[in-house]
Motif scaffolding. Structure first.
Motif, mmCIF file in Angstrom:
data_model
loop_
_atom_site.group_PDB
_atom_site.id
_atom_site.type_symbol
_atom_site.label_atom_id
_atom_site.label_comp_id
_atom_site.label_asym_id
_atom_site.label_seq_id
_atom_site.Cartn_x
_atom_site.Cartn_y
_atom_site.Cartn_z
ATOM 1 N N ASP A 139 0.820 -1.208 0.000
ATOM 2 C CA ASP A 139 0.000 0.000 0.000
ATOM 3 C C ASP A 139 0.859 1.264 0.000
ATOM 4 O OD1 ASP A 139 -1.017 -0.102 3.494
ATOM 5 O OD2 ASP A 139 0.911 0.131 2.582
ATOM 6 N N ARG A 140 0.199 2.361 -0.304
ATOM 7 C CA ARG A 140 0.848 3.666 -0.393
ATOM 8 C C ARG A 140 1.549 4.067 0.888
ATOM 9 N NH1 ARG A 140 -3.206 8.096 -2.142
ATOM 10 N NH2 ARG A 140 -4.452 6.540 -1.135
ATOM 11 N N ALA A 141 0.885 3.901 2.021
ATOM 12 C CA ALA A 141 1.459 4.312 3.307
ATOM 13 C C ALA A 141 2.794 3.624 3.540
ATOM 14 C CB ALA A 141 0.489 3.998 4.445
ATOM 15 N N SER A 142 2.849 2.328 3.313
ATOM 16 C CA SER A 142 4.081 1.568 3.512
ATOM 17 C C SER A 142 5.183 2.029 2.570
ATOM 18 C CB SER A 142 3.820 0.074 3.293
ATOM 19 O OG SER A 142 2.823 -0.399 4.147
ATOM 20 N N LEU A 143 4.823 2.247 1.308
ATOM 21 C CA LEU A 143 5.821 2.693 0.334
ATOM 22 C C LEU A 143 6.379 4.070 0.687
ATOM 23 C CD1 LEU A 143 4.278 1.493 -3.040
ATOM 24 C CD2 LEU A 143 6.399 0.705 -1.988
ATOM 25 N N VAL A 144 5.501 4.992 1.078
ATOM 26 C CA VAL A 144 5.958 6.341 1.433
ATOM 27 C C VAL A 144 6.845 6.288 2.680
ATOM 28 C CG1 VAL A 144 5.218 8.655 2.136
ATOM 29 C CG2 VAL A 144 4.026 7.477 0.282
ATOM 30 N N LEU A 145 6.445 5.472 3.668
ATOM 31 C CA LEU A 145 7.299 5.292 4.844
ATOM 32 C C LEU A 145 8.669 4.756 4.434
ATOM 33 C CD1 LEU A 145 4.918 3.723 7.521
ATOM 34 C CD2 LEU A 145 6.241 5.826 7.764
ATOM 35 N N GLY A 146 8.677 3.772 3.544
ATOM 36 C CA GLY A 146 9.940 3.194 3.073
ATOM 37 C C GLY A 146 10.817 4.192 2.339
ATOM 38 N N LEU A 147 10.195 5.060 1.538
ATOM 39 C CA LEU A 147 10.965 6.112 0.859
ATOM 40 C C LEU A 147 11.674 6.994 1.884
ATOM 41 C CD1 LEU A 147 8.449 7.220 -1.912
ATOM 42 C CD2 LEU A 147 10.726 6.264 -2.309
ATOM 43 N N GLY A 148 10.932 7.433 2.903
ATOM 44 C CA GLY A 148 11.515 8.299 3.923
ATOM 45 C C GLY A 148 12.579 7.595 4.744
ATOM 46 N N ILE A 149 12.286 6.374 5.165
ATOM 47 C CA ILE A 149 13.247 5.613 5.969
ATOM 48 C C ILE A 149 14.496 5.293 5.152
ATOM 49 C CG2 ILE A 149 13.616 3.382 7.103
ATOM 50 C CD1 ILE A 149 10.644 3.579 8.011
ATOM 51 N N GLY A 150 14.311 4.913 3.890
ATOM 52 C CA GLY A 150 15.461 4.652 3.019
ATOM 53 C C GLY A 150 16.332 5.885 2.845
ATOM 54 N N GLY A 151 15.689 7.039 2.690
ATOM 55 C CA GLY A 151 16.452 8.285 2.590
ATOM 56 C C GLY A 151 17.211 8.586 3.862
ATOM 57 N N PHE A 152 16.559 8.387 5.007
ATOM 58 C CA PHE A 152 17.252 8.592 6.279
ATOM 59 C C PHE A 152 18.445 7.653 6.414
ATOM 60 C CE2 PHE A 152 13.509 10.697 8.511
ATOM 61 C CZ PHE A 152 14.183 11.892 8.715
ATOM 62 N N LEU A 153 18.271 6.377 6.057
ATOM 63 C CA LEU A 153 19.387 5.431 6.159
ATOM 64 C C LEU A 153 20.537 5.847 5.252
ATOM 65 C CD1 LEU A 153 17.404 2.094 6.396
ATOM 66 C CD2 LEU A 153 18.842 3.122 8.165
ATOM 67 N N ASP A 154 20.229 6.273 4.037
ATOM 68 C CA ASP A 154 21.250 6.766 3.114
ATOM 69 C C ASP A 154 21.981 7.960 3.720
ATOM 70 O OD1 ASP A 154 21.572 9.070 0.769
ATOM 71 O OD2 ASP A 154 22.330 7.111 0.152
ATOM 72 N N GLY A 155 21.213 8.931 4.193
ATOM 73 C CA GLY A 155 21.827 10.145 4.730
ATOM 74 C C GLY A 155 22.642 9.893 5.982
ATOM 75 N N ILE A 156 22.128 9.057 6.866
ATOM 76 C CA ILE A 156 22.838 8.798 8.121
ATOM 77 C C ILE A 156 24.088 7.958 7.874
ATOM 78 C CG2 ILE A 156 22.680 7.585 10.341
ATOM 79 C CD1 ILE A 156 19.647 8.433 10.306
ATOM 80 N N VAL A 157 23.950 6.874 7.128
ATOM 81 C CA VAL A 157 25.082 5.960 6.952
ATOM 82 C C VAL A 157 26.106 6.515 5.952
ATOM 83 C CG1 VAL A 157 25.785 3.653 6.201
ATOM 84 C CG2 VAL A 157 23.748 3.938 7.630
ATOM 85 N N ILE A 158 25.660 6.847 4.739
ATOM 86 C CA ILE A 158 26.618 7.223 3.689
ATOM 87 C C ILE A 158 27.104 8.662 3.847
ATOM 88 C CG2 ILE A 158 26.972 7.476 1.205
ATOM 89 C CD1 ILE A 158 25.084 5.114 0.812
ATOM 90 N N HIS A 159 26.189 9.584 4.165
ATOM 91 C CA HIS A 159 26.589 10.990 4.295
ATOM 92 C C HIS A 159 27.337 11.229 5.602
ATOM 93 C CE1 HIS A 159 23.282 12.703 1.417
ATOM 94 N NE2 HIS A 159 23.539 11.459 1.124
ATOM 95 N N GLN A 160 26.765 10.783 6.716
ATOM 96 C CA GLN A 160 27.300 11.165 8.014
ATOM 97 C C GLN A 160 28.307 10.174 8.577
ATOM 98 O OE1 GLN A 160 23.471 11.757 9.927
ATOM 99 N NE2 GLN A 160 23.648 13.969 9.666
ATOM 100 N N LEU A 161 27.956 8.890 8.680
ATOM 101 C CA LEU A 161 28.857 7.938 9.321
ATOM 102 C C LEU A 161 30.063 7.592 8.454
ATOM 103 C CD1 LEU A 161 26.260 5.550 11.020
ATOM 104 C CD2 LEU A 161 27.600 7.388 12.071
ATOM 105 N N LEU A 162 29.833 7.285 7.186
ATOM 106 C CA LEU A 162 30.943 6.941 6.301
ATOM 107 C C LEU A 162 31.595 8.170 5.674
ATOM 108 C CD1 LEU A 162 29.408 3.812 4.492
ATOM 109 C CD2 LEU A 162 31.106 3.838 6.346
ATOM 110 N N GLY A 163 30.833 9.245 5.507
ATOM 111 C CA GLY A 163 31.362 10.469 4.910
ATOM 112 C C GLY A 163 31.783 10.314 3.460
ATOM 113 N N TRP A 164 31.129 9.405 2.728
ATOM 114 C CA TRP A 164 31.500 9.173 1.337
ATOM 115 C C TRP A 164 31.060 10.302 0.425
ATOM 116 C CZ3 TRP A 164 30.108 3.310 0.426
ATOM 117 C CH2 TRP A 164 31.028 2.519 1.109
ATOM 118 N N HIS A 165 29.939 10.902 0.703
ATOM 119 C CA HIS A 165 29.480 12.039 -0.084
ATOM 120 C C HIS A 165 28.478 12.834 0.740
ATOM 121 C CE1 HIS A 165 26.046 9.299 -1.243
ATOM 122 N NE2 HIS A 165 25.373 10.416 -1.042
#
Length: 150
Positions: free
Chosen positions: A5-31
């Motif tokens: 459903d839409r709610a789950s997909l939208v939640l996943g988009l936001g959570i996926g973005g947070f995981l990208d930003g936290i892990v790749i941007h902040q913790l690893l500092g790759w970009h």
């Protein structure tokens, strides 16, 4: 039967973005969000990352609102399958647009940047497939139980 459903997909988009930003941007500092366009400007990159995280927060809030409006009556597998699939969709869209088409940034710049970008897309595709598999519901269709009207 497959049900996402839409709610789950939208939640996943936001959570996926947070995981990208936290892990790749902040913790690893790759970009950072704008490191492909402004590689030597930490202030612009900090603002870009902040705006990106604000968008992720907005997606999570919209997903929670959609979930609440639907009465939250869905099997856990459908919810989590949609969240995982939404994370995969985030990777596919973000990787295609920002990494490959616009060059806003790459997963990890340098000698193997294309391999990292393609790996990010492969992870996205795997997450979509995993989300679909998780969200499969077997058995007869059930009618959600709604509380009686006041």
């Amino acid at each position: 039967m497959l049900k996402v459903d839409r709610a789950s997909l939208v939640l996943g988009l936001g959570i996926g973005g947070f995981l990208d930003g936290i892990v790749i941007h902040q913790l690893l500092g790759w970009h950072h969000m704008l490191s492909g366009w402004y590689p030597d400007d930490p202030h612009v990159n900090m603002i870009g990352d902040g705006l990106f995280h604000l968008l992720c927060l907005a997606l999570v809030v919209v997903g929670v609102v959609l979930l609440n409006r639907s009465g939250g009556t869905r099997p856990g597998r459908v919810l989590w399958g949609g969240v995982v699939a939404g994370w995969g969709v985030f990777n596919l869209v973000e990787g295609t647009l920002n990494h490959l088409a616009l060059g806003v940034h790459h997963v990890r710049s340098g000698q193997a940047e294309l391999a990292y970008d393609l790996g990010f897309l492969a992870l996205g595709a795997a997450l979509v497939m995993a989300g679909i598999a998780i969200g499969r519901v077997s058995g007869p269709r059930s009618t959600p139980v709604r509380p009686p009207a006041p």
